[in-house]
Design an enzyme around this catalytic site. Sequence first.
Site, PDB file in Angstrom:
ATOM      1  N   LYS A  13      69.116  61.284  16.274  1.00 33.90           N
ATOM      2  CA  LYS A  13      69.515  59.868  16.308  1.00 33.90           C
ATOM      3  C   LYS A  13      68.504  59.032  17.100  1.00 33.90           C
ATOM      4  O   LYS A  13      68.042  57.991  16.638  1.00 33.90           O
ATOM      5  CB  LYS A  13      70.915  59.706  16.937  1.00 33.90           C
ATOM      6  CG  LYS A  13      72.000  60.521  16.234  1.00 33.90           C
ATOM      7  CD  LYS A  13      73.365  60.326  16.864  1.00 33.90           C
ATOM      8  CE  LYS A  13      73.497  60.821  18.289  1.00 33.90           C
ATOM      9  NZ  LYS A  13      73.363  62.286  18.458  1.00 33.90           N
ATOM     10  N   ARG A  88      82.006  57.067  19.675  1.00 30.25           N
ATOM     11  CA  ARG A  88      82.106  58.523  19.708  1.00 30.25           C
ATOM     12  C   ARG A  88      83.548  58.999  19.664  1.00 30.25           C
ATOM     13  O   ARG A  88      83.792  60.207  19.687  1.00 30.25           O
ATOM     14  CB  ARG A  88      81.491  59.020  21.013  1.00 30.25           C
ATOM     15  CG  ARG A  88      80.199  59.779  20.844  1.00 30.25           C
ATOM     16  CD  ARG A  88      79.684  60.035  22.236  1.00 30.25           C
ATOM     17  NE  ARG A  88      78.763  61.104  22.318  1.00 30.25           N
ATOM     18  CZ  ARG A  88      77.445  60.941  22.422  1.00 30.25           C
ATOM     19  NH1 ARG A  88      76.916  59.750  22.384  1.00 30.25           N
ATOM     20  NH2 ARG A  88      76.676  61.995  22.572  1.00 30.25           N
ATOM     21  N   ARG A 127      63.605  69.987  23.852  1.00 34.50           N
ATOM     22  CA  ARG A 127      63.285  68.554  23.976  1.00 34.50           C
ATOM     23  C   ARG A 127      62.770  68.212  25.379  1.00 34.50           C
ATOM     24  O   ARG A 127      63.246  68.704  26.376  1.00 34.50           O
ATOM     25  CB  ARG A 127      64.552  67.749  23.705  1.00 34.50           C
ATOM     26  CG  ARG A 127      64.400  66.284  24.096  1.00 34.50           C
ATOM     27  CD  ARG A 127      65.538  65.432  23.636  1.00 34.50           C
ATOM     28  NE  ARG A 127      66.825  65.906  24.077  1.00 34.50           N
ATOM     29  CZ  ARG A 127      67.972  65.424  23.622  1.00 34.50           C
ATOM     30  NH1 ARG A 127      67.974  64.492  22.695  1.00 34.50           N
ATOM     31  NH2 ARG A 127      69.103  65.898  24.067  1.00 34.50           N
ATOM     32  N   ARG A 161      66.130  66.619  30.228  1.00 34.68           N
ATOM     33  CA  ARG A 161      67.459  66.168  30.625  1.00 34.68           C
ATOM     34  C   ARG A 161      68.272  67.310  31.223  1.00 34.68           C
ATOM     35  O   ARG A 161      68.182  68.438  30.760  1.00 34.68           O
ATOM     36  CB  ARG A 161      68.195  65.612  29.391  1.00 34.68           C
ATOM     37  CG  ARG A 161      67.837  64.183  29.115  1.00 34.68           C
ATOM     38  CD  ARG A 161      68.334  63.664  27.796  1.00 34.68           C
ATOM     39  NE  ARG A 161      69.694  64.003  27.437  1.00 34.68           N
ATOM     40  CZ  ARG A 161      70.278  63.614  26.301  1.00 34.68           C
ATOM     41  NH1 ARG A 161      69.609  62.872  25.439  1.00 34.68           N
ATOM     42  NH2 ARG A 161      71.519  63.951  26.023  1.00 34.68           N
ATOM     43  N   ARG A 172      78.858  70.111  24.417  1.00 31.87           N
ATOM     44  CA  ARG A 172      78.567  68.840  23.732  1.00 31.87           C
ATOM     45  C   ARG A 172      78.890  68.954  22.235  1.00 31.87           C
ATOM     46  O   ARG A 172      79.407  68.018  21.633  1.00 31.87           O
ATOM     47  CB  ARG A 172      77.105  68.444  23.957  1.00 31.87           C
ATOM     48  CG  ARG A 172      76.874  67.966  25.383  1.00 31.87           C
ATOM     49  CD  ARG A 172      75.408  67.921  25.771  1.00 31.87           C
ATOM     50  NE  ARG A 172      74.616  67.055  24.925  1.00 31.87           N
ATOM     51  CZ  ARG A 172      73.287  67.059  24.913  1.00 31.87           C
ATOM     52  NH1 ARG A 172      72.616  67.874  25.708  1.00 31.87           N
ATOM     53  NH2 ARG A 172      72.638  66.232  24.133  1.00 31.87           N
TER      54      ARG A 172
HETATM   55  P1  AP5 Z   1      66.866  63.461  19.400  1.00 33.38           P
HETATM   56  O1  AP5 Z   1      66.355  62.385  18.496  1.00 33.38           O
HETATM   57  O2  AP5 Z   1      66.608  63.322  20.858  1.00 33.38           O
HETATM   58  O3  AP5 Z   1      68.403  63.749  19.078  1.00 33.38           O
HETATM   59  P2  AP5 Z   1      69.700  62.879  19.370  1.00 33.38           P
HETATM   60  O4  AP5 Z   1      70.560  62.950  18.153  1.00 33.38           O
HETATM   61  O5  AP5 Z   1      69.334  61.511  19.876  1.00 33.38           O
HETATM   62  O6  AP5 Z   1      70.328  63.793  20.480  1.00 33.38           O
HETATM   63  P3  AP5 Z   1      70.954  63.497  21.905  1.00 33.38           P
HETATM   64  O7  AP5 Z   1      71.034  64.828  22.580  1.00 33.38           O
HETATM   65  O8  AP5 Z   1      70.240  62.414  22.629  1.00 33.38           O
HETATM   66  O9  AP5 Z   1      72.344  63.027  21.468  1.00 33.38           O
HETATM   67  P4  AP5 Z   1      73.613  63.125  22.271  1.00 33.38           P
HETATM   68  O10 AP5 Z   1      74.488  62.417  21.323  1.00 33.38           O
HETATM   69  O11 AP5 Z   1      74.081  64.423  22.728  1.00 33.38           O
HETATM   70  O12 AP5 Z   1      73.187  62.449  23.659  1.00 33.38           O
HETATM   71  P5  AP5 Z   1      73.424  61.018  24.273  1.00 33.38           P
HETATM   72  O13 AP5 Z   1      72.234  60.689  25.084  1.00 33.38           O
HETATM   73  O14 AP5 Z   1      73.919  60.044  23.256  1.00 33.38           O
HETATM   74  O15 AP5 Z   1      66.253  64.854  18.881  1.00 33.38           O
HETATM   75  C1  AP5 Z   1      66.449  66.051  19.605  1.00 33.38           C
HETATM   76  C2  AP5 Z   1      65.141  66.878  19.621  1.00 33.38           C
HETATM   77  O16 AP5 Z   1      64.897  67.344  18.285  1.00 33.38           O
HETATM   78  C3  AP5 Z   1      63.904  66.070  20.035  1.00 33.38           C
HETATM   79  O17 AP5 Z   1      63.083  66.877  20.843  1.00 33.38           O
HETATM   80  C4  AP5 Z   1      63.204  65.720  18.714  1.00 33.38           C
HETATM   81  O18 AP5 Z   1      61.803  65.709  18.870  1.00 33.38           O
HETATM   82  C5  AP5 Z   1      63.630  66.865  17.796  1.00 33.38           C
HETATM   83  N1  AP5 Z   1      63.870  66.415  16.435  1.00 33.38           N
HETATM   84  C6  AP5 Z   1      64.448  65.243  16.038  1.00 33.38           C
HETATM   85  N2  AP5 Z   1      64.535  65.192  14.705  1.00 33.38           N
HETATM   86  C7  AP5 Z   1      64.023  66.377  14.238  1.00 33.38           C
HETATM   87  C8  AP5 Z   1      63.843  66.928  12.935  1.00 33.38           C
HETATM   88  N3  AP5 Z   1      64.208  66.253  11.816  1.00 33.38           N
HETATM   89  N4  AP5 Z   1      63.303  68.176  12.841  1.00 33.38           N
HETATM   90  C9  AP5 Z   1      62.926  68.861  13.964  1.00 33.38           C
HETATM   91  N5  AP5 Z   1      63.059  68.382  15.224  1.00 33.38           N
HETATM   92  C10 AP5 Z   1      63.616  67.159  15.357  1.00 33.38           C
HETATM   93  O19 AP5 Z   1      74.673  61.305  25.240  1.00 33.38           O
HETATM   94  C11 AP5 Z   1      74.556  62.105  26.403  1.00 33.38           C
HETATM   95  C12 AP5 Z   1      75.903  62.168  27.108  1.00 33.38           C
HETATM   96  O20 AP5 Z   1      76.301  60.823  27.511  1.00 33.38           O
HETATM   97  C13 AP5 Z   1      77.087  62.670  26.259  1.00 33.38           C
HETATM   98  O21 AP5 Z   1      77.159  64.091  26.265  1.00 33.38           O
HETATM   99  C14 AP5 Z   1      78.265  61.998  26.986  1.00 33.38           C
HETATM  100  O22 AP5 Z   1      78.605  62.682  28.171  1.00 33.38           O
HETATM  101  C15 AP5 Z   1      77.721  60.637  27.368  1.00 33.38           C
HETATM  102  N6  AP5 Z   1      77.956  59.593  26.353  1.00 33.38           N
HETATM  103  C16 AP5 Z   1      77.005  58.890  25.663  1.00 33.38           C
HETATM  104  N7  AP5 Z   1      77.584  58.020  24.827  1.00 33.38           N
HETATM  105  C17 AP5 Z   1      78.927  58.165  24.976  1.00 33.38           C
HETATM  106  C18 AP5 Z   1      80.063  57.555  24.359  1.00 33.38           C
HETATM  107  N8  AP5 Z   1      79.917  56.608  23.417  1.00 33.38           N
HETATM  108  N9  AP5 Z   1      81.298  57.960  24.752  1.00 33.38           N
HETATM  109  C19 AP5 Z   1      81.454  58.899  25.715  1.00 33.38           C
HETATM  110  N10 AP5 Z   1      80.431  59.524  26.333  1.00 33.38           N
HETATM  111  C20 AP5 Z   1      79.170  59.160  25.959  1.00 33.38           C
END
Ligand code: AP5
Length: 216
Positions: A13, A88, A127, A161, A172
Amino acid sequence: MNLILLGPPGAGKGTQAKRLEDAYGLIQLSTGDMLRAAVASGSEIGQKAKEIMERGELVSDEIMIAMIRDRIQQPDCVHGFILDGFPRTTVQAEVLDAMLANMDVKIDHVIEMTVDDAALVERITGRYSCAKCGAGYHDKYQQPETDGVCDKCGSTEFSRRKDDKAETVTSRLQAYHAQTAPLLPYYKAKGVLKAVDGMADIDEVTSQIELVLEAA
Ligand code: AP5
């Protein structure tokens, strides 16, 4: 144009949101990035969120809704935004609908990024990002052009992270399947859900998303 990117942790994402920002002039609204900034600043919200995030659980709807309500009304969002990590839960989605209706704004597309759970663990544990500008990399899939040097800003400092450990990834993923996946039928019923194959390579996923946006 306003978008939601929906998919499990590590689906890509954030990677795709950054590309869409550049290509379409949209603003990425990443609730994960907002929370990490709050943790780094030591604010009250950051203190509340820190341990929850490190356990791989979801931060309360109340905190998240207040955070996005504040951000989405900023002037830079009027030309379009990409919600990355929000909503979410069903409560977050319902409140978002009401919030946007009040602002006379609509979501044009909800893009589901489908990826197998097994691939997600490898993606997340590999990552890392530039400690200075935040550009994202991966040990195997997205390496900088010069080893150890950020492509975007030239920094040689990188960070990982705290919630990107294999054991936290399992929690997660559980949170995603239990609390976030029910949003897929929610948006399908509204006729705005489109799926792309998140298992494809990064450029191919971008092309698939562009096809969705340009077919509209
Ligand atoms: P990346 O693009 O970083 O993936 P992502 O989907 O953004 O993953 P996140 O881990 O950031 O999502 P998340 O939803 O767990 O975390 P968030 O920060 O929102 O890609 C991942 C890796 O793969 C990278 O190294 C990239 O290079 C590689 N890659 C990408 N695409 C690829 C492909 N096609 N092929 C191969 N490699 C690829 O949330 C973190 C925490 O915050 C949550 O756990 C929660 O505690 C809290 N939080 C955030 N938002 C909320 C909410 N709305 N409600 C409640 N809690 C929340």
